[in-house]
Design a protein around this motif. Sequence first.
Motif, short mmCIF file in Angstrom:
data_model
loop_
_atom_site.label_atom_id
_atom_site.label_comp_id
_atom_site.label_asym_id
_atom_site.label_seq_id
_atom_site.Cartn_x
_atom_site.Cartn_y
_atom_site.Cartn_z
N ARG A 1 30.13 -52.71 -3.08
CA ARG A 1 29.77 -53.08 -4.25
C ARG A 1 29.14 -54.48 -5.20
O ARG A 1 30.47 -55.43 -4.02
N MET A 2 28.15 -55.58 -4.87
CA MET A 2 27.62 -56.65 -5.48
C MET A 2 26.72 -56.17 -5.61
O MET A 2 25.49 -55.32 -5.88
N PRO A 3 25.94 -57.65 -6.81
CA PRO A 3 24.76 -57.95 -6.67
C PRO A 3 24.00 -57.84 -5.56
O PRO A 3 24.06 -58.47 -4.92
N ILE A 4 23.04 -57.25 -5.98
CA ILE A 4 21.75 -57.29 -4.65
C ILE A 4 21.42 -59.43 -4.36
O ILE A 4 20.77 -59.93 -3.07
N GLU A 5 21.45 -59.96 -5.42
CA GLU A 5 21.43 -61.28 -5.16
C GLU A 5 22.39 -62.36 -4.72
O GLU A 5 21.95 -62.87 -4.38
N ASP A 6 23.52 -61.35 -4.64
CA ASP A 6 24.06 -61.89 -4.18
C ASP A 6 25.26 -61.48 -2.84
O ASP A 6 25.46 -62.04 -1.96
N ILE A 7 23.82 -61.32 -1.89
CA ILE A 7 23.69 -60.97 -0.22
C ILE A 7 24.40 -62.15 -0.11
O ILE A 7 23.60 -62.87 -0.15
N MET B 1 28.36 -61.70 -13.71
CA MET B 1 28.05 -60.62 -13.14
C MET B 1 26.77 -59.99 -14.18
O MET B 1 25.88 -59.86 -15.23
N ARG B 2 25.82 -59.58 -13.38
CA ARG B 2 24.44 -58.98 -13.71
C ARG B 2 24.55 -57.91 -14.42
O ARG B 2 25.21 -57.23 -14.79
N GLU B 3 23.87 -57.56 -15.65
CA GLU B 3 23.04 -56.11 -16.07
C GLU B 3 23.76 -55.04 -15.56
O GLU B 3 23.27 -54.68 -14.39
N ASN B 4 24.57 -54.29 -16.02
CA ASN B 4 24.93 -52.99 -15.31
C ASN B 4 24.29 -52.13 -15.80
O ASN B 4 25.95 -51.81 -16.29
N TYR C 1 15.10 -55.13 -10.66
CA TYR C 1 16.28 -55.66 -11.54
C TYR C 1 16.47 -57.21 -11.21
O TYR C 1 17.63 -57.59 -11.89
N ILE C 2 16.04 -57.89 -10.63
CA ILE C 2 16.28 -59.53 -10.23
C ILE C 2 15.25 -60.20 -10.31
O ILE C 2 13.93 -59.84 -10.32
N GLY D 1 24.90 -50.38 2.13
CA GLY D 1 24.21 -49.65 0.88
C GLY D 1 24.97 -50.27 -0.18
O GLY D 1 26.33 -50.24 0.14
N VAL D 2 24.06 -51.32 -0.72
CA VAL D 2 24.73 -52.53 -1.90
C VAL D 2 24.61 -51.59 -2.58
O VAL D 2 23.20 -51.46 -2.87
N ASP D 3 24.46 -51.77 -3.47
CA ASP D 3 24.48 -51.79 -4.87
C ASP D 3 25.70 -51.82 -5.87
O ASP D 3 26.92 -52.02 -5.99
N LEU D 4 24.83 -52.38 -7.09
CA LEU D 4 26.11 -53.38 -8.44
C LEU D 4 26.79 -52.06 -8.95
O LEU D 4 27.62 -52.83 -9.61
N SER D 5 25.81 -51.37 -8.98
CA SER D 5 27.11 -49.64 -9.92
C SER D 5 28.01 -49.33 -9.05
O SER D 5 27.88 -48.43 -8.44
N GLU D 6 29.22 -49.52 -9.74
CA GLU D 6 30.45 -48.85 -8.99
C GLU D 6 30.11 -46.79 -9.71
O GLU D 6 30.55 -46.80 -8.39
N ARG D 7 29.62 -46.81 -10.73
CA ARG D 7 29.41 -44.96 -10.49
C ARG D 7 28.25 -44.56 -9.80
O ARG D 7 28.28 -43.48 -8.48
N MET D 8 27.04 -45.10 -9.25
CA MET D 8 26.47 -44.89 -8.38
C MET D 8 26.86 -44.53 -6.97
O MET D 8 26.94 -44.10 -6.54
N LEU D 9 27.81 -45.38 -6.94
CA LEU D 9 28.68 -45.99 -4.93
C LEU D 9 29.22 -44.37 -5.37
O LEU D 9 29.34 -44.34 -4.08
#
Length: 245
Positions: free
Chosen positions: A94-100, A1-4, A118-119, A70-78
């Motif tokens: 919820r997923m890292p941008i890099e993993d789309i 998991m990327r830094e979150n 951030y990537i 909308g894609v984001d790594l942060s569950e709090r954001m989502l």
Amino acid sequence: MRENKYDDAAFFEKYSRMPRSREGLAAAGEWHALRKMFPDFKDRRVLDLGCGFGWHCRYAAERGAASVVGVDLSERMLEEARARTDSPRVRYLRMPIEDIGFPDDSFDVVISSLAFHYIESFTDLCAKVNRCLVGGGSFVFSVEHPVFTAQGTQDWRYDAQGKPLYWPVDRYFSEGVRKAVFLGETVTKYHKTLTTYVNGLLRNGFELLELVEPQPDPHLLETCPDIMRDELRRPMMLLVSARKR
């Protein structure tokens, strides 16, 4: 998991108190320029990478987008994005941008706001965005300007009275990890040169339409002079509009 960092409770609380978190697009100094670069959203399928609170997702939906992801790594954001969104045409993942890895030709428009620093590899991301965009599709994004990210600490040099003297630029051509201080916390970012951003697009099937180094919204300069006046001394953001060939 990327830094979150955004799922850290203390950090997220600070982020949630920022003007652009509370007031949305109107409080974003670059919004007056970015919105002019967006294509017509009507009947378009839109992907927002690093969607945060979902401000741009809702903007696209309000302007007639057929669907918005909308894609984001942060569950709090989502969680916050879902709470603020009532359109059935918007969904959040919820997923890292890099993993789309969306299927070919899934979207007509891909947008992103202040996420790509951030990537690690912008070039790899461009290849993935190209695959999921239709031919002629739009790719519009904002990032922190390379002048802003180069030195790393992302802060002014001050005189003895605490007045900003100048913005340091160092290690510009040495791309990679920078440990920046944001909202009093150490955050990992990746510095990239302007060459990397432009060539990442050109070498992955895009044509460059527009590149903007935005000055703050004149209205914000009038209403928030103490915050915004120093933003005229160096570029903080880079806005880019491209199209898939």
